[in-house]
Design a protein around this motif. Structure first.
Motif, PDB file in Angstrom:
ATOM      1  N   THR A 125      13.707  12.656   9.786  1.00 39.51           N
ATOM      2  CA  THR A 125      13.746  11.281  10.300  1.00 39.51           C
ATOM      3  C   THR A 125      14.929  10.497   9.727  1.00 39.51           C
ATOM      4  N   GLN A 126      15.529  10.992   8.639  1.00 49.02           N
ATOM      5  CA  GLN A 126      16.731  10.342   8.112  1.00 49.02           C
ATOM      6  C   GLN A 126      17.850  10.314   9.145  1.00 49.02           C
ATOM      7  N   LEU A 127      17.897  11.332  10.006  1.00 48.50           N
ATOM      8  CA  LEU A 127      18.988  11.440  10.975  1.00 48.50           C
ATOM      9  C   LEU A 127      18.908  10.397  12.079  1.00 48.50           C
ATOM     10  N   VAL A 128      17.748   9.753  12.244  1.00 48.77           N
ATOM     11  CA  VAL A 128      17.615   8.726  13.281  1.00 48.77           C
ATOM     12  C   VAL A 128      17.318   7.361  12.666  1.00 48.77           C
ATOM     13  N   ALA A 129      17.470   7.256  11.349  1.00 48.62           N
ATOM     14  CA  ALA A 129      17.203   5.992  10.679  1.00 48.62           C
ATOM     15  C   ALA A 129      18.336   4.999  10.937  1.00 48.62           C
ATOM     16  N   GLU A 130      18.002   3.713  10.838  1.00 50.43           N
ATOM     17  CA  GLU A 130      19.019   2.683  10.968  1.00 50.43           C
ATOM     18  C   GLU A 130      19.848   2.620   9.688  1.00 50.43           C
ATOM     19  N   GLY A 131      21.041   2.054   9.814  1.00 49.85           N
ATOM     20  CA  GLY A 131      21.883   1.892   8.641  1.00 49.85           C
ATOM     21  C   GLY A 131      22.702   3.132   8.346  1.00 49.85           C
ATOM     22  N   ASP A 132      22.856   3.422   7.058  1.00 52.60           N
ATOM     23  CA  ASP A 132      23.744   4.498   6.608  1.00 52.60           C
ATOM     24  C   ASP A 132      23.020   5.842   6.668  1.00 52.60           C
ATOM     25  N   ALA A 133      22.769   6.338   7.870  1.00 55.63           N
ATOM     26  CA  ALA A 133      22.070   7.613   8.045  1.00 55.63           C
ATOM     27  C   ALA A 133      23.001   8.766   7.733  1.00 55.63           C
ATOM     28  N   PRO A 134      22.491   9.847   7.134  1.00 60.26           N
ATOM     29  CA  PRO A 134      23.352  11.014   6.864  1.00 60.26           C
ATOM     30  C   PRO A 134      23.795  11.666   8.164  1.00 60.26           C
ATOM     31  N   SER A 135      24.938  12.323   8.121  1.00 61.84           N
ATOM     32  CA  SER A 135      25.437  13.008   9.315  1.00 61.84           C
ATOM     33  C   SER A 135      25.004  14.461   9.359  1.00 61.84           C
ATOM     34  N   ALA A 136      24.491  14.997   8.241  1.00 62.68           N
ATOM     35  CA  ALA A 136      24.058  16.396   8.217  1.00 62.68           C
ATOM     36  C   ALA A 136      22.956  16.568   7.191  1.00 62.68           C
ATOM     37  N   LEU A 137      22.036  17.491   7.470  1.00 67.01           N
ATOM     38  CA  LEU A 137      20.942  17.834   6.558  1.00 67.01           C
ATOM     39  C   LEU A 137      20.785  19.349   6.537  1.00 67.01           C
ATOM     40  N   TYR A 138      20.467  19.876   5.365  1.00 64.43           N
ATOM     41  CA  TYR A 138      20.144  21.291   5.224  1.00 64.43           C
ATOM     42  C   TYR A 138      18.633  21.427   5.157  1.00 64.43           C
ATOM     43  N   ALA A 139      18.092  22.515   5.705  1.00 65.39           N
ATOM     44  CA  ALA A 139      16.636  22.714   5.693  1.00 65.39           C
ATOM     45  C   ALA A 139      16.312  24.173   5.972  1.00 65.39           C
ATOM     46  N   HIS A 140      15.069  24.539   5.714  1.00 67.58           N
ATOM     47  CA  HIS A 140      14.528  25.837   6.101  1.00 67.58           C
ATOM     48  C   HIS A 140      13.346  25.624   7.041  1.00 67.58           C
ATOM     49  N   ALA A 141      13.197  26.535   7.984  1.00 67.41           N
ATOM     50  CA  ALA A 141      11.955  26.638   8.749  1.00 67.41           C
ATOM     51  C   ALA A 141      11.136  27.743   8.096  1.00 67.41           C
ATOM     52  N   LEU A 142       9.877  27.445   7.761  1.00 64.46           N
ATOM     53  CA  LEU A 142       9.030  28.392   7.035  1.00 64.46           C
ATOM     54  C   LEU A 142       7.936  28.934   7.945  1.00 64.46           C
ATOM     55  N   ASN A 143       7.386  30.091   7.559  1.00 62.32           N
ATOM     56  CA  ASN A 143       6.191  30.567   8.239  1.00 62.32           C
ATOM     57  C   ASN A 143       4.968  29.963   7.556  1.00 62.32           C
ATOM     58  N   VAL A 144       3.778  30.275   8.051  1.00 60.85           N
ATOM     59  CA  VAL A 144       2.572  29.644   7.502  1.00 60.85           C
ATOM     60  C   VAL A 144       2.297  30.079   6.071  1.00 60.85           C
ATOM     61  N   GLN A 145       2.891  31.192   5.642  1.00 61.26           N
ATOM     62  CA  GLN A 145       2.733  31.635   4.253  1.00 61.26           C
ATOM     63  C   GLN A 145       3.745  30.974   3.318  1.00 61.26           C
ATOM     64  N   GLY A 146       4.605  30.101   3.846  1.00 62.04           N
ATOM     65  CA  GLY A 146       5.562  29.392   3.015  1.00 62.04           C
ATOM     66  C   GLY A 146       6.832  30.156   2.735  1.00 62.04           C
ATOM     67  N   ARG A 147       7.119  31.193   3.514  1.00 62.18           N
ATOM     68  CA  ARG A 147       8.357  31.968   3.326  1.00 62.18           C
ATOM     69  C   ARG A 147       9.368  31.604   4.407  1.00 62.18           C
ATOM     70  N   CYS A 148      10.641  31.724   4.038  1.00 60.25           N
ATOM     71  CA  CYS A 148      11.716  31.294   4.927  1.00 60.25           C
ATOM     72  C   CYS A 148      11.792  32.151   6.182  1.00 60.25           C
ATOM     73  N   LEU A 149      11.857  31.492   7.328  1.00 55.86           N
ATOM     74  CA  LEU A 149      12.150  32.167   8.589  1.00 55.86           C
ATOM     75  C   LEU A 149      13.622  31.994   8.958  1.00 55.86           C
ATOM     76  N   TYR A 150      14.093  30.733   8.881  1.00 54.41           N
ATOM     77  CA  TYR A 150      15.455  30.424   9.296  1.00 54.41           C
ATOM     78  C   TYR A 150      16.044  29.371   8.361  1.00 54.41           C
ATOM     79  N   ASP A 151      17.292  29.558   7.964  1.00 53.93           N
ATOM     80  CA  ASP A 151      18.020  28.504   7.262  1.00 53.93           C
ATOM     81  C   ASP A 151      18.869  27.773   8.297  1.00 53.93           C
ATOM     82  N   VAL A 152      18.821  26.448   8.290  1.00 52.08           N
ATOM     83  CA  VAL A 152      19.505  25.670   9.315  1.00 52.08           C
ATOM     84  C   VAL A 152      20.240  24.490   8.681  1.00 52.08           C
ATOM     85  N   ILE A 153      21.278  24.042   9.368  1.00 53.36           N
ATOM     86  CA  ILE A 153      21.920  22.764   9.071  1.00 53.36           C
ATOM     87  C   ILE A 153      21.799  21.916  10.321  1.00 53.36           C
ATOM     88  N   LEU A 154      21.334  20.687  10.153  1.00 56.05           N
ATOM     89  CA  LEU A 154      21.155  19.758  11.263  1.00 56.05           C
ATOM     90  C   LEU A 154      22.286  18.734  11.252  1.00 56.05           C
TER      91      LEU A 154
END
Length: 324
Positions: A53-82
């Motif tokens: 939600t930082q990417l759609v916030a008003e004001g000085d919103a970041p232009s990029a975010l790093y994140a992982h998509a996890l499976n239900v066991q909490g292990r990484c499926l995909y590493d992504v940059i938004l």
């Protein structure tokens, strides 16, 4: 849309080490996926580790975010940059999602599985190109780049320079005057030297754990956002404060003989204790998941050509407390 990059202190110091070298632009084979619509950020919020939600916030919103998509066991499926592509919070949210190109179809299926009735469209962006930009000298950093759709600091670590998104076929020398197109293998060697994992080789889907993969060090997780898939194990590990293994950069005295060291090769101490496993590498540099208790000891791997020594190191960009 152009986002101007601001040189951070650590990146300036790293640039001084390459003084006189041209800014290098590395063409990446990572894929870009467009996610746009009124509910784009809310939709991704429930699937990724960071606070989208930082990417759609008003004001000085970041232009990029790093994140992982996890499976239900909490292990990484995909590493992504938004990447935030809309100009203001008044515009329809438009987010580009960068992922390993080999998982473009699986990640589309993953997103569409949870899309349900969300007001979101998901589509690949084959007309765009993605570049990693590593400056050679602080004085060579561009003040503007008119052909760039987006030029932003890499959100994972300052030493990784910038990410550049442009139309396919764009003239890089016009976007960043004086720059040179680099060998992408040098980019990967730089990543490994800094201990930055990227893609399915470094973060095996369904196997890698986000905190062992240094996700918190790379600004890739929010511990205050709402629920998301895989949150339970990650939050419990964080609050317990016990992480016994981490991904660390490793180096061989010289490139190992024969073919590359196989992924999963066991790493041993000199006394034969199991210290961890090799993940991936280029030449004499690589990345390995190691037990912190053995990370500072002399290490080795047993290959067909014999026993080969290697050493692990702590990246200088890590938080000071974590480097102890």
């Amino acid at each position: 849309m152009l986002v101007r990059a601001i040189t951070a202190p650590l990146l300036r110091r790293w640039c001084r080490g390459r003084r006189g070298a041209a800014t290098a632009c590395f063409p990446l084979s990572r894929a870009l996926l467009g996610v746009r619509g009124a509910e784009a950020a809310v939709f991704l919020q429930g699937l990724l580790t960071n606070d989208v939600t930082q990417l759609v916030a008003e004001g000085d919103a970041p232009s990029a975010l790093y994140a992982h998509a996890l499976n239900v066991q909490g292990r990484c499926l995909y590493d992504v940059i938004l990447y935030r592509m809309h100009g203001s919070s008044a515009e329809e949210p438009h987010i580009l999602l960068e992922c390993d190109s080999s998982v473009l179809d699986p990640i589309q299926n993953h997103l569409k599985l949870y899309k349900i009735r969300r007001k979101v469209t998901i589509s690949p962006c084959p007309d765009l190109s993605l570049w990693a930009v590593i400056p050679g000298d602080a004085s060579s950093l561009p003040k503007s780049a008119h052909q760039a759709l987006l030029l932003t600091p890499d959100p994972r670590a300052e030493v990784m320079g910038w990410r550049l998104i442009a139309k396919k076929g764009a003239n890089l020398s016009e976007i960043i005057p004086g720059s040179q197109v680099g060998d992408v293998q040098d980019y990967h060697r730089h990543r490994y030297k800094q201990g930055i994992p990227e893609g399915v080789d470094d973060l095996p889907p369904g196997s890698a754990l986000p905190l062992e993969s240094n996700l918190a060090f790379m600004n890739g997780i929010s511990f205050t956002k709402g629920c998301y898939i895989g949150q339970e194990l990650t939050a419990r590990t964080h609050h317990m404060g016990v992480i016994r293994k981490r991904l660390l950069p490793v180096a061989f005295p010289e490139p190992p003989p024969g073919p590359a060291v196989p992924a999963g090769t066991e790493i041993l101490t000199q006394t034969g204790k199991r210290a961890g496993r090799f993940r991936a590498g280029r030449g004499e540099l690589g990345i390995a998941l190691l037990r912190l208790a053995h990370a500072k000891e002399p290490l080795c791997v047993r290959l067909a050509g014999g026993t080969v020594r290697l050493r692990a190191s702590t990246p200088p960009w890590w938080p000071q407390a974590a480097a102890k």
